[in-house]
Design a protein around this motif. Structure first.
Motif, PDB file in Angstrom:
ATOM      1  N   LEU A 134       0.833  -1.202   0.000  1.00  0.00           N
ATOM      2  CA  LEU A 134       0.000   0.000   0.000  1.00  0.00           C
ATOM      3  C   LEU A 134       0.867   1.252   0.000  1.00  0.00           C
ATOM      4  N   THR A 135       0.361   2.300  -0.582  1.00  0.00           N
ATOM      5  CA  THR A 135       1.000   3.608  -0.511  1.00  0.00           C
ATOM      6  C   THR A 135      -0.043   4.568   0.052  1.00  0.00           C
ATOM      7  N   GLU A 136       0.324   5.837   0.146  1.00  0.00           N
ATOM      8  CA  GLU A 136      -0.628   6.827   0.665  1.00  0.00           C
ATOM      9  C   GLU A 136      -1.920   6.857  -0.141  1.00  0.00           C
ATOM     10  N   GLY A 137      -1.838   6.602  -1.427  1.00  0.00           N
ATOM     11  CA  GLY A 137      -3.025   6.637  -2.273  1.00  0.00           C
ATOM     12  C   GLY A 137      -3.805   5.342  -2.288  1.00  0.00           C
ATOM     13  N   GLY A 138      -3.396   4.381  -1.466  1.00  0.00           N
ATOM     14  CA  GLY A 138      -4.055   3.085  -1.448  1.00  0.00           C
ATOM     15  C   GLY A 138      -3.266   2.085  -2.273  1.00  0.00           C
ATOM     16  N   SER A 139      -3.862   0.937  -2.495  1.00  0.00           N
ATOM     17  CA  SER A 139      -3.191  -0.099  -3.284  1.00  0.00           C
ATOM     18  C   SER A 139      -3.108   0.349  -4.739  1.00  0.00           C
ATOM     19  N   LEU A 140      -2.255  -0.298  -5.486  1.00  0.00           N
ATOM     20  CA  LEU A 140      -2.173   0.006  -6.910  1.00  0.00           C
ATOM     21  C   LEU A 140      -3.513  -0.291  -7.584  1.00  0.00           C
ATOM     22  N   TYR A 141      -4.194  -1.317  -7.120  1.00  0.00           N
ATOM     23  CA  TYR A 141      -5.533  -1.626  -7.636  1.00  0.00           C
ATOM     24  C   TYR A 141      -6.480  -0.447  -7.400  1.00  0.00           C
ATOM     25  N   ASP A 142      -6.439   0.128  -6.195  1.00  0.00           N
ATOM     26  CA  ASP A 142      -7.300   1.275  -5.883  1.00  0.00           C
ATOM     27  C   ASP A 142      -6.973   2.456  -6.794  1.00  0.00           C
ATOM     28  N   ARG A 143      -5.696   2.674  -7.042  1.00  0.00           N
ATOM     29  CA  ARG A 143      -5.280   3.820  -7.844  1.00  0.00           C
ATOM     30  C   ARG A 143      -5.567   3.628  -9.327  1.00  0.00           C
ATOM     31  N   ILE A 144      -5.517   2.388  -9.806  1.00  0.00           N
ATOM     32  CA  ILE A 144      -5.810   2.113 -11.221  1.00  0.00           C
ATOM     33  C   ILE A 144      -7.313   1.965 -11.425  1.00  0.00           C
ATOM     34  N   GLY A 145      -7.939   1.180 -10.603  1.00  0.00           N
ATOM     35  CA  GLY A 145      -9.364   0.920 -10.709  1.00  0.00           C
ATOM     36  C   GLY A 145      -9.666  -0.245 -11.624  1.00  0.00           C
ATOM     37  N   PRO A 146     -10.773  -0.940 -11.371  1.00  0.00           N
ATOM     38  CA  PRO A 146     -11.102  -2.136 -12.157  1.00  0.00           C
ATOM     39  C   PRO A 146     -11.408  -1.844 -13.624  1.00  0.00           C
ATOM     40  N   GLU A 147     -11.988  -0.699 -13.924  1.00  0.00           N
ATOM     41  CA  GLU A 147     -12.323  -0.398 -15.321  1.00  0.00           C
ATOM     42  C   GLU A 147     -11.055  -0.240 -16.155  1.00  0.00           C
ATOM     43  N   ALA A 148     -10.108   0.561 -15.653  1.00  0.00           N
ATOM     44  CA  ALA A 148      -8.857   0.763 -16.385  1.00  0.00           C
ATOM     45  C   ALA A 148      -8.059  -0.539 -16.460  1.00  0.00           C
ATOM     46  N   LEU A 149      -8.093  -1.333 -15.396  1.00  0.00           N
ATOM     47  CA  LEU A 149      -7.399  -2.613 -15.410  1.00  0.00           C
ATOM     48  C   LEU A 149      -7.993  -3.526 -16.482  1.00  0.00           C
ATOM     49  N   GLY A 150      -9.304  -3.535 -16.596  1.00  0.00           N
ATOM     50  CA  GLY A 150      -9.955  -4.334 -17.636  1.00  0.00           C
ATOM     51  C   GLY A 150      -9.558  -3.874 -19.039  1.00  0.00           C
ATOM     52  N   LEU A 151      -9.489  -2.570 -19.250  1.00  0.00           N
ATOM     53  CA  LEU A 151      -9.044  -2.043 -20.544  1.00  0.00           C
ATOM     54  C   LEU A 151      -7.614  -2.481 -20.845  1.00  0.00           C
ATOM     55  N   LEU A 152      -6.754  -2.389 -19.847  1.00  0.00           N
ATOM     56  CA  LEU A 152      -5.360  -2.795 -20.011  1.00  0.00           C
ATOM     57  C   LEU A 152      -5.269  -4.259 -20.427  1.00  0.00           C
ATOM     58  N   VAL A 153      -5.986  -5.115 -19.736  1.00  0.00           N
ATOM     59  CA  VAL A 153      -5.926  -6.550 -20.030  1.00  0.00           C
ATOM     60  C   VAL A 153      -6.418  -6.824 -21.451  1.00  0.00           C
ATOM     61  N   ARG A 154      -7.496  -6.189 -21.864  1.00  0.00           N
ATOM     62  CA  ARG A 154      -7.997  -6.386 -23.232  1.00  0.00           C
ATOM     63  C   ARG A 154      -6.983  -5.908 -24.264  1.00  0.00           C
ATOM     64  N   ARG A 155      -6.385  -4.764 -24.044  1.00  0.00           N
ATOM     65  CA  ARG A 155      -5.388  -4.232 -24.984  1.00  0.00           C
ATOM     66  C   ARG A 155      -4.136  -5.109 -25.000  1.00  0.00           C
TER      67      ARG A 155
END
Length: 144
Positions: A7-28
């Motif tokens: 974790l960092t001050e902004g939360g986990s990397l998952y929190d900072r990226i978010g599921p929508e952007a992560l899904g876009l990344l995986v598809r690309r």
């Protein structure tokens, strides 16, 4: 190797990226993998299920919900990849596809993209289980 990133001050990397952007990344990412001559032979023609598993893994790895663990059990990444010849060249190709997908995903901030790429660089190195084949040069046998 599959423990979530810290974790960092902004939360986990998952929190900072978010599921929508992560899904876009995986598809690309998988759109690129499907076209890569070194990687495509390792994957099924239909990458839908593979992308779903990657999203589930990355979610937990980045500090979000442990979707992969809940659906498939412990990732055991290296063990699951042992049946496949993961060479250093294929590791580099995998990372190149991910780097390109990260550049194509402006929804992921630059700092988060760098952090994710650094973490995945370590994972890719850990997956290598086969040396690169010898380079063919003058005098090397060639199969036509």
């Amino acid at each position: 190797m599959t423990a979530p990133l810290s974790l960092t001050e902004g939360g986990s990397l998952y929190d900072r990226i978010g599921p929508e952007a992560l899904g876009l990344l995986v598809r690309r990412f998988y759109a690129r993998v499907a076209r890569d001559p070194d990687l495509a032979p390792l994957f099924p023609a239909d990458l839908t299920h593979t992308a779903e598993k990657q999203f589930a893994f990355l979610s937990g790895f980045l500090g979000g919900p442990p979707l992969y663990l809940q659906r498939y059990g412990h990732p055991r990444l290296r063990a699951r990849h042992l049946p496949f010849e993961i060479t250093p060249a294929r590791g580099r190709a995998w990372l190149a596809c991910m780097a390109a997908a990260l550049r194509e995903t402006p929804e992921i901030g630059e700092a988060e993209a760098r952090e994710l790429h650094a973490a995945l660089t370590r994972v890719a190195a850990h997956m290598v289980n086969t040396p690169d084949p010898p380079a063919s040069g003058p005098g090397s046998p060639r199969f036509d």
